[in-house]
Enzyme design. Structure first.
Site, PDB file in Angstrom:
ATOM      1  N   ARG A  36      27.455  18.942  47.255  1.00 32.97           N
ATOM      2  CA  ARG A  36      27.638  17.511  47.515  1.00 32.97           C
ATOM      3  C   ARG A  36      27.658  17.203  49.014  1.00 32.97           C
ATOM      4  NH1 ARG A  36      31.866  16.180  42.574  1.00 32.97           N
ATOM      5  NH2 ARG A  36      30.265  15.399  41.150  1.00 32.97           N
ATOM      6  N   LYS A 197      36.344  16.931  28.847  1.00 30.40           N
ATOM      7  CA  LYS A 197      36.804  15.540  28.993  1.00 30.40           C
ATOM      8  C   LYS A 197      36.488  14.782  27.712  1.00 30.40           C
ATOM      9  CE  LYS A 197      35.673  15.505  33.810  1.00 30.40           C
ATOM     10  NZ  LYS A 197      34.323  15.332  34.355  1.00 30.40           N
ATOM     11  N   GLY A 347      30.016  18.155  37.118  1.00 29.51           N
ATOM     12  CA  GLY A 347      30.498  19.195  38.029  1.00 29.51           C
ATOM     13  C   GLY A 347      30.456  20.580  37.421  1.00 29.51           C
ATOM     14  N   GLY A 370      30.396  11.676  35.100  1.00 28.89           N
ATOM     15  CA  GLY A 370      30.695  10.431  34.385  1.00 28.89           C
ATOM     16  C   GLY A 370      29.656   9.357  34.661  1.00 28.89           C
TER      17      GLY A 370
HETATM   18  P1  ADP Z   1      31.469  18.440  33.323  1.00 29.64           P
HETATM   19  O1  ADP Z   1      32.263  18.670  34.593  1.00 29.64           O
HETATM   20  O2  ADP Z   1      30.160  19.187  33.345  1.00 29.64           O
HETATM   21  O3  ADP Z   1      31.296  16.975  32.992  1.00 29.64           O
HETATM   22  P2  ADP Z   1      33.845  18.833  31.713  1.00 29.64           P
HETATM   23  O4  ADP Z   1      34.652  18.695  32.950  1.00 29.64           O
HETATM   24  O5  ADP Z   1      33.974  17.787  30.675  1.00 29.64           O
HETATM   25  O6  ADP Z   1      32.292  19.069  32.095  1.00 29.64           O
HETATM   26  O7  ADP Z   1      34.213  20.192  30.957  1.00 29.64           O
HETATM   27  C1  ADP Z   1      34.044  21.444  31.552  1.00 29.64           C
HETATM   28  C2  ADP Z   1      35.084  22.421  31.066  1.00 29.64           C
HETATM   29  O8  ADP Z   1      35.112  22.441  29.653  1.00 29.64           O
HETATM   30  C3  ADP Z   1      34.814  23.835  31.499  1.00 29.64           C
HETATM   31  O9  ADP Z   1      35.770  24.207  32.463  1.00 29.64           O
HETATM   32  C4  ADP Z   1      34.944  24.658  30.214  1.00 29.64           C
HETATM   33  O10 ADP Z   1      35.704  25.821  30.374  1.00 29.64           O
HETATM   34  C5  ADP Z   1      35.633  23.698  29.282  1.00 29.64           C
HETATM   35  N1  ADP Z   1      35.377  23.973  27.856  1.00 29.64           N
HETATM   36  C6  ADP Z   1      34.197  24.068  27.234  1.00 29.64           C
HETATM   37  N2  ADP Z   1      34.368  24.383  25.932  1.00 29.64           N
HETATM   38  C7  ADP Z   1      35.701  24.458  25.718  1.00 29.64           C
HETATM   39  C8  ADP Z   1      36.526  24.751  24.595  1.00 29.64           C
HETATM   40  N3  ADP Z   1      35.984  25.020  23.402  1.00 29.64           N
HETATM   41  N4  ADP Z   1      37.866  24.771  24.759  1.00 29.64           N
HETATM   42  C9  ADP Z   1      38.410  24.502  25.975  1.00 29.64           C
HETATM   43  N5  ADP Z   1      37.697  24.220  27.079  1.00 29.64           N
HETATM   44  C10 ADP Z   1      36.351  24.203  26.961  1.00 29.64           C
HETATM   45 MG    MG Z   2      34.310  18.785  34.958  1.00 25.87          MG
END
Ligand code: ADP
Ligand code: MG
Length: 404
Positions: A36, A197, A347, A370
């Site tokens: 970034r 999330k 992220g 988001g």
């Molecule tokens: P992004 O940043 O790409 O938008 P999020 O922040 O929503 O994605 O989610 C990312 C996190 O979700 C990762 O740190 C991953 O470890 C976690 N994750 C994925 N699957 C699971 C699960 N089944 N249980 C708990 N955490 C999970």
């Molecule tokens: Mg994230």
């Protein structure tokens, strides 16, 4: 998208305030991924070389308003930007009311303004705060795609009060690239929405489902759907409050949301927890689902291979732990190998892409998470809407209402 761009503005001798997205992941004060910061350099460089004095700020993490702690300071970010630009970048604290640092700004000067989310009123899009900040500049430039979906004082209200408000090259570039890819996407359009999330992501699925042909779910989102379908998830991450919504989506969009048939489970959330692959009906009450299973991967691969366009946000498992990274790695490889045009954002999604070395196989990588999802949904992002509004006022000066 009709807004003023930084490149259209004569910034010579002007004070340019750049709202960047420098919210980088930190580990004990060390930057673990500087994407970034690198992405924010072109706007800063452009304004400086055209004779502006530049102030750049960003949020970092989720600080408590009014309190700057060691975890919230932009110090490491200023240092890294200094390395990238080969010059010193002075970091200014308590900058909202101006002062000596401001009155002595000269052409070609570059300063970084401490974490804007520490300022009381930032998150509430406060008008008094926005007016104070707008007083610091001649030109306001938003170059933060990643926060464009949040109306905050530096991303929204400030654009109303600054003498000139424009978009930086990163914000404009992302909007253009995503717009082009999603305007008339090659079908089938397959979206992958996963990660942790759950509530924010689940909330947008209804509008997303109206646009996509198939929605692949993973992580806490998949778990919520499994619950809605009457399946078992043990102690896994999910959003029980949203089970009715998930159930109604499954009814309304039947056949378009393939649910996991098996999962990699563990008894603890830890890198060294023992993984066990189980069919969904075999998940025990004390199990945690930490990845999609091999049968689920096998079921999803043809959907990815046959897609015309793929959009991806969210890892389908806890990819940070090797024992639970298989599903995310398999999907990442499949997306990279697929003939479809692929777009990824978020992220942690970008961290997974980097970890699995598939960057080159992704068609477009967005810095937003988001914001990327809300763009997919077809929503006008508040930070963009306000820049468009300013542009309309300038192009129709006789009918425009004065800037309050
Ligand atoms: P992004 O940043 O790409 O938008 P999020 O922040 O929503 O994605 O989610 C990312 C996190 O979700 C990762 O740190 C991953 O470890 C976690 N994750 C994925 N699957 C699971 C699960 N089944 N249980 C708990 N955490 C999970
Ligand atoms: Mg994230």
């Amino acid at each position: 998208m009709d807004f003023l761009r930084l490149s259209d503005v004569d910034v010579h001798g002007k004070r340019v305030f750049i709202r960047a997205d420098l919210n980088v992941p930190l580990d004990n004060g060390h930057i673990t991924d500087d994407t970034r910061i690198r992405a924010s350099v072109p706007a800063i460089h452009d304004a400086l070389t055209r004779g502006a004095s530049v102030m750049v700020t960003s949020h970092l993490g989720r600080p408590v308003e009014g309190k700057l702690t060691k975890a919230d300071t932009l110090e490491p970010v200023a240092a890294r930007l200094g390395e990238l630009m080969r010059r010193e970048v002075r970091l200014i604290r308590d900058w909202v009311n101006g002062g000596v640092w401001h009155s002595s700004l000269a052409m070609g000067d570059l300063v970084m303004l401490e974490n804007c989310r520490v300022n009381p009123g930032e998150k509430d899009d406060s008008v008094p705060l926005a007016r104070q900040m707008a007083n610091l500049c001649d030109v306001y430039c938003n170059d933060a795609f990643g926060t464009a979906h949040r109306p905050e004082a530096t991303t929204h209200a400030m654009a109303l009060y600054a003498p000139v408000a424009c978009a930086g090259p990163l914000l404009a570039g992302e909007l253009e690239a995503l717009g082009k890819a999603l305007d008339a996407p090659a079908r089938p359009l397959v979206a992958i929405v996963a990660g942790a999330k759950v509530s924010t992501k689940l909330a947008i699925l209804r509008t997303l489902l109206a646009k996509v042909d198939t929605l692949i779910v993973g992580g806490g989102i998949a778990n919520t759907f499994i619950l809605a379908a009457g399946g078992r998830i043990g102690k896994s991450l999910a959003e029980p409050d949203l089970v009715p919504e998930a159930r109604s989506l499954l009814d309304e969009f039947a056949g378009r949301i393939p649910l996991p048939v098996d999962a990699v489970c563990a008894k603890r959330f830890a890198a060294d927890a023992a993984p066990a692959i189980k069919a969904i009906d075999e998940v025990a009450d004390d199990d945690l689902i930490l990845d999609i299973g091999t049968n689920t991967v096998a079921m999803l691969l043809p959907l990815i291979a046959g897609a015309g366009t793929i959009v991806w946000n969210g890892p389908v498992g806890v990819f940070e732990f090797d024992a639970f990274a298989h599903g995310t790695r398999a999907l990442a490889d499949a997306i990279a190998a697929a003939p479809a045009f692929s777009i990824a954002g978020g992220g942690d999604t970008l961290a997974a892409i980097a970890k699995f070395g598939v960057t080159g196989g992704i068609g477009y990588i967005s810095t937003g998470g988001g914001a990327f999802l809300e763009f997919l949904e077809g929503r006008t992002l508040p930070a963009v809407e306000v820049l468009e509004r300013r542009a309309r006022e300038v192009s129709a000066p006789l009918t425009a209402s004065p800037i309050p």
